[in-house]
Design a protein around this motif. Structure first.
Motif, PDB file in Angstrom:
ATOM      1  N   TYR A  30      13.504  14.665  35.718  1.00  0.00           N
ATOM      2  CA  TYR A  30      13.736  13.998  36.884  1.00  0.00           C
ATOM      3  C   TYR A  30      14.526  14.557  37.215  1.00  0.00           C
ATOM      4  O   TYR A  30      15.851  15.282  37.167  1.00  0.00           O
ATOM      5  CB  TYR A  30      13.965  12.356  36.125  1.00  0.00           C
ATOM      6  CG  TYR A  30      13.849  11.212  37.416  1.00  0.00           C
ATOM      7  CD1 TYR A  30      12.768  10.606  37.225  1.00  0.00           C
ATOM      8  CD2 TYR A  30      15.409  11.510  37.974  1.00  0.00           C
ATOM      9  CE1 TYR A  30      12.975   9.554  38.217  1.00  0.00           C
ATOM     10  CE2 TYR A  30      15.484  10.661  39.414  1.00  0.00           C
ATOM     11  CZ  TYR A  30      14.102   9.898  39.270  1.00  0.00           C
ATOM     12  OH  TYR A  30      14.258   8.674  40.237  1.00  0.00           O
ATOM     13  N   GLY A  31      14.040  14.156  38.545  1.00  0.00           N
ATOM     14  CA  GLY A  31      15.390  15.622  39.607  1.00  0.00           C
ATOM     15  C   GLY A  31      15.409  14.667  40.935  1.00  0.00           C
ATOM     16  O   GLY A  31      14.432  13.889  41.429  1.00  0.00           O
ATOM     17  N   CYS A  32      16.182  14.478  41.527  1.00  0.00           N
ATOM     18  CA  CYS A  32      16.747  14.163  42.570  1.00  0.00           C
ATOM     19  C   CYS A  32      16.899  15.568  44.263  1.00  0.00           C
ATOM     20  O   CYS A  32      17.770  15.773  43.863  1.00  0.00           O
ATOM     21  CB  CYS A  32      17.453  12.570  42.666  1.00  0.00           C
ATOM     22  SG  CYS A  32      17.065  11.298  41.691  1.00  0.00           S
ATOM     23  N   ILE A  33      16.934  14.795  44.720  1.00  0.00           N
ATOM     24  CA  ILE A  33      17.556  16.091  46.408  1.00  0.00           C
ATOM     25  C   ILE A  33      18.146  15.090  47.440  1.00  0.00           C
ATOM     26  O   ILE A  33      17.906  13.840  47.574  1.00  0.00           O
ATOM     27  CB  ILE A  33      15.966  15.771  46.925  1.00  0.00           C
ATOM     28  CG1 ILE A  33      14.211  16.844  45.871  1.00  0.00           C
ATOM     29  CG2 ILE A  33      16.001  17.154  48.611  1.00  0.00           C
ATOM     30  CD1 ILE A  33      15.199  17.498  45.273  1.00  0.00           C
ATOM     31  N   GLU A  34      18.948  16.069  47.073  1.00  0.00           N
ATOM     32  CA  GLU A  34      20.326  14.991  47.774  1.00  0.00           C
ATOM     33  C   GLU A  34      21.005  15.824  48.940  1.00  0.00           C
ATOM     34  O   GLU A  34      20.472  17.576  48.764  1.00  0.00           O
ATOM     35  CB  GLU A  34      21.203  14.844  46.745  1.00  0.00           C
ATOM     36  CG  GLU A  34      22.337  13.520  47.740  1.00  0.00           C
ATOM     37  CD  GLU A  34      24.206  14.824  47.656  1.00  0.00           C
ATOM     38  OE1 GLU A  34      24.682  13.993  48.063  1.00  0.00           O
ATOM     39  OE2 GLU A  34      23.894  15.238  47.060  1.00  0.00           O
ATOM     40  N   ALA A  35      21.691  15.365  50.072  1.00  0.00           N
ATOM     41  CA  ALA A  35      21.854  16.174  51.633  1.00  0.00           C
ATOM     42  C   ALA A  35      23.091  16.353  50.873  1.00  0.00           C
ATOM     43  O   ALA A  35      24.283  15.417  50.680  1.00  0.00           O
ATOM     44  CB  ALA A  35      21.448  15.669  52.598  1.00  0.00           C
ATOM     45  N   GLN A  36      24.193  17.851  51.306  1.00  0.00           N
ATOM     46  CA  GLN A  36      25.461  17.439  51.242  1.00  0.00           C
ATOM     47  C   GLN A  36      26.365  17.523  52.147  1.00  0.00           C
ATOM     48  O   GLN A  36      25.444  17.010  52.829  1.00  0.00           O
ATOM     49  CB  GLN A  36      25.694  18.911  50.252  1.00  0.00           C
ATOM     50  CG  GLN A  36      25.533  20.256  51.300  1.00  0.00           C
ATOM     51  CD  GLN A  36      25.926  21.498  51.040  1.00  0.00           C
ATOM     52  OE1 GLN A  36      26.412  22.037  50.017  1.00  0.00           O
ATOM     53  NE2 GLN A  36      26.291  22.528  52.229  1.00  0.00           N
ATOM     54  N   GLY A  37      27.181  17.290  52.318  1.00  0.00           N
ATOM     55  CA  GLY A  37      28.076  17.352  53.793  1.00  0.00           C
ATOM     56  C   GLY A  37      27.171  17.668  54.605  1.00  0.00           C
ATOM     57  O   GLY A  37      27.255  17.118  56.130  1.00  0.00           O
ATOM     58  N   ARG A  38      27.110  19.057  54.299  1.00  0.00           N
ATOM     59  CA  ARG A  38      26.182  19.908  55.790  1.00  0.00           C
ATOM     60  C   ARG A  38      25.203  19.878  55.828  1.00  0.00           C
ATOM     61  O   ARG A  38      24.678  20.937  56.588  1.00  0.00           O
ATOM     62  CB  ARG A  38      27.066  21.533  54.813  1.00  0.00           C
ATOM     63  CG  ARG A  38      28.642  21.538  55.762  1.00  0.00           C
ATOM     64  CD  ARG A  38      29.130  22.935  55.339  1.00  0.00           C
ATOM     65  NE  ARG A  38      28.938  23.126  53.622  1.00  0.00           N
ATOM     66  CZ  ARG A  38      29.407  24.422  53.584  1.00  0.00           C
ATOM     67  NH1 ARG A  38      29.884  25.475  54.370  1.00  0.00           N
ATOM     68  NH2 ARG A  38      29.737  24.629  52.292  1.00  0.00           N
ATOM     69  N   GLY A  39      24.598  18.911  55.305  1.00  0.00           N
ATOM     70  CA  GLY A  39      23.010  18.612  55.732  1.00  0.00           C
ATOM     71  C   GLY A  39      22.205  19.652  55.238  1.00  0.00           C
ATOM     72  O   GLY A  39      21.228  19.369  54.596  1.00  0.00           O
ATOM     73  N   SER A  40      22.528  21.142  54.207  1.00  0.00           N
ATOM     74  CA  SER A  40      22.146  21.814  53.372  1.00  0.00           C
ATOM     75  C   SER A  40      21.046  20.489  51.652  1.00  0.00           C
ATOM     76  O   SER A  40      22.245  19.994  51.492  1.00  0.00           O
ATOM     77  CB  SER A  40      22.240  22.674  52.963  1.00  0.00           C
ATOM     78  OG  SER A  40      23.192  22.593  52.116  1.00  0.00           O
ATOM     79  N   LEU A  41      19.715  21.459  51.593  1.00  0.00           N
ATOM     80  CA  LEU A  41      19.746  20.336  50.517  1.00  0.00           C
ATOM     81  C   LEU A  41      20.056  21.143  49.197  1.00  0.00           C
ATOM     82  O   LEU A  41      19.411  21.919  49.041  1.00  0.00           O
ATOM     83  CB  LEU A  41      17.793  19.653  50.659  1.00  0.00           C
ATOM     84  CG  LEU A  41      17.717  19.011  51.819  1.00  0.00           C
ATOM     85  CD1 LEU A  41      16.143  19.249  52.213  1.00  0.00           C
ATOM     86  CD2 LEU A  41      18.505  17.399  52.059  1.00  0.00           C
ATOM     87  N   HIS A  42      19.873  19.998  48.068  1.00  0.00           N
ATOM     88  CA  HIS A  42      19.895  19.973  46.454  1.00  0.00           C
ATOM     89  C   HIS A  42      19.269  19.096  45.755  1.00  0.00           C
ATOM     90  O   HIS A  42      19.282  18.343  45.775  1.00  0.00           O
ATOM     91  CB  HIS A  42      21.477  20.813  46.825  1.00  0.00           C
ATOM     92  CG  HIS A  42      22.000  19.913  46.208  1.00  0.00           C
ATOM     93  ND1 HIS A  42      22.723  19.570  47.577  1.00  0.00           N
ATOM     94  CD2 HIS A  42      23.189  19.122  45.303  1.00  0.00           C
ATOM     95  CE1 HIS A  42      23.564  18.432  47.237  1.00  0.00           C
ATOM     96  NE2 HIS A  42      23.916  18.312  46.237  1.00  0.00           N
ATOM     97  N   CYS A  43      19.253  19.478  44.716  1.00  0.00           N
ATOM     98  CA  CYS A  43      18.329  18.861  43.980  1.00  0.00           C
ATOM     99  C   CYS A  43      19.297  18.343  42.599  1.00  0.00           C
ATOM    100  O   CYS A  43      20.154  19.709  41.862  1.00  0.00           O
ATOM    101  CB  CYS A  43      16.933  19.807  43.069  1.00  0.00           C
ATOM    102  SG  CYS A  43      16.308  18.802  41.991  1.00  0.00           S
TER     103      CYS A  43
END
Length: 320
Positions: A30-43
């Motif tokens: 189970y993985g969620c995609i999230e945006a960090q403060g500068r906008g780039s996405l990570h899982c």
């Protein structure tokens, strides 16, 4: 993400077609995609392995049967899977693309203009891994690391990374059953060499093998997924704007109930309009990409209703 799940984890939408992956046979993820403060996405992803034991079962087998090979086998697996040290540079000097360009922008050692045979040698590959780990996994302290430290107190990195955090061997505490992972460099985030070479970006990998680490991860995940995406100061600003707009309505001609409904409506619209979305998030939505990836289908748990039911069934006075 689909390529990562399929090629590296060995998972397929049809379970009968799943195969052995980098970490073993995967039972679920189970993985969620999230945006960090500068906008780039990570899982952020949790992965369950076939045959994997829960922390209590691991503890029981280690403590109750210390003469078995189980302890050494699981330690060997973890030490082989998880690394936390910058690999040594090869003694032979080799000119590879990641010496000149950023390692994350390269697709390995092969590139036009370089000796194709030389790029496939062990020295070239090892040097590329060294450059990749150096750029992606080594932590450099900044002011952000100490933003929660109070004046006059010793500065401690909020990520828990420190050059003194060194543990030479992975061991089990036979009294508590807790797994103590090896850490050869306190400033290097955990990584798996094969995964790092494939994705070529920073990563962190942890094994949840003891009660303490399981509780810590559970707390982190719960705290993470329940945090508000709307900053407090933005919410107050939106509320103020809604109240100002509402004041423009002639209250003498409008019933109180209508005024209240319009206030709530304007608050909701204002807060939604103030949500911060990065270009990457918008692009992901427009392209139809997912914001989470999972191997299973889950039922929704309405926590507030669930909590209320438990409280009515068995009240907890100590919580008040």
């Amino acid at each position: 993400m689909k390529a990562f799940i399929s090629a590296l984890l060995g998972c397929d939408s049809d379970p009968t077609k799943s195969k052995l992956g980098i970490l073993g046979y995967v039972k679920g993820y189970y993985g969620c995609i999230e945006a960090q403060g500068r906008g780039s996405l990570h899982c952020h992803m949790l992965i369950w392995l076939q045959g994997g034991l829960n922390p209590n079962e691991i503890k029981k087998r280690v403590i109750e049967d210390p003469s078995s090979t189980f302890e050494q086998r699981i330690i060997s697996f973890l030490d082989d899977t998880i690394c936390n040290k910058v690999p040594d540079k090869p003694t032979v000097s080799v000119d590879i693309p990641s010496n000149t360009y950023h390692p994350c922008a390269m697709r390995g050692t092969t590139m036009s203009g370089y000796d194709s045979e030389l790029m496939l040698t062990e020295d070239a590959i090892n040097l590329d891994i060294h450059n990749l780990v150096q750029y992606c996994q080594v932590h450099w302290h900044t002011s952000t690391c100490y933003k929660y430290c109070k004046s006059g107190e010793p500065k401690i990195c909020r990520s828990g990374l420190d050059p003194l955090n060194v543990t030479l061997l992975t061991t089990f505490d036979h009294v508590t059953g807790e797994l103590i992972m090896r850490c050869l460099d306190g400033l290097v985030n955990n990584f798996n060499i094969t995964i790092l070479r494939a994705i070529r970006c920073n990563m962190d990998i942890k094994f949840i093998g003891s009660g303490a680490s399981a509780k810590a991860v559970l707390y982190y995940i719960t705290n993470y997924i329940t945090k508000s995406q709307l900053k407090t100061h933005v919410a107050y600003a939106a509320l103020e704007r809604a109240v100002v707009k509402l004041g423009q309505i002639d209250s003498n001609d409008t019933p109180v109930t209508t005024m209240s409904k319009k206030l709530l409506q304007k608050c909701a619209y204002s807060m939604i309009s103030e949500q911060e979305l990065s270009a990457q998030q918008v692009s992901t939505y427009l392209l139809g990409y997912k914001d989470h990836y999972t191997s299973h289908t889950y039922a929704n748990l309405f926590w507030t209703s669930f909590e209320s039911f438990i409280e009515r069934s068995k009240p907890s006075p100590e919580c008040y």
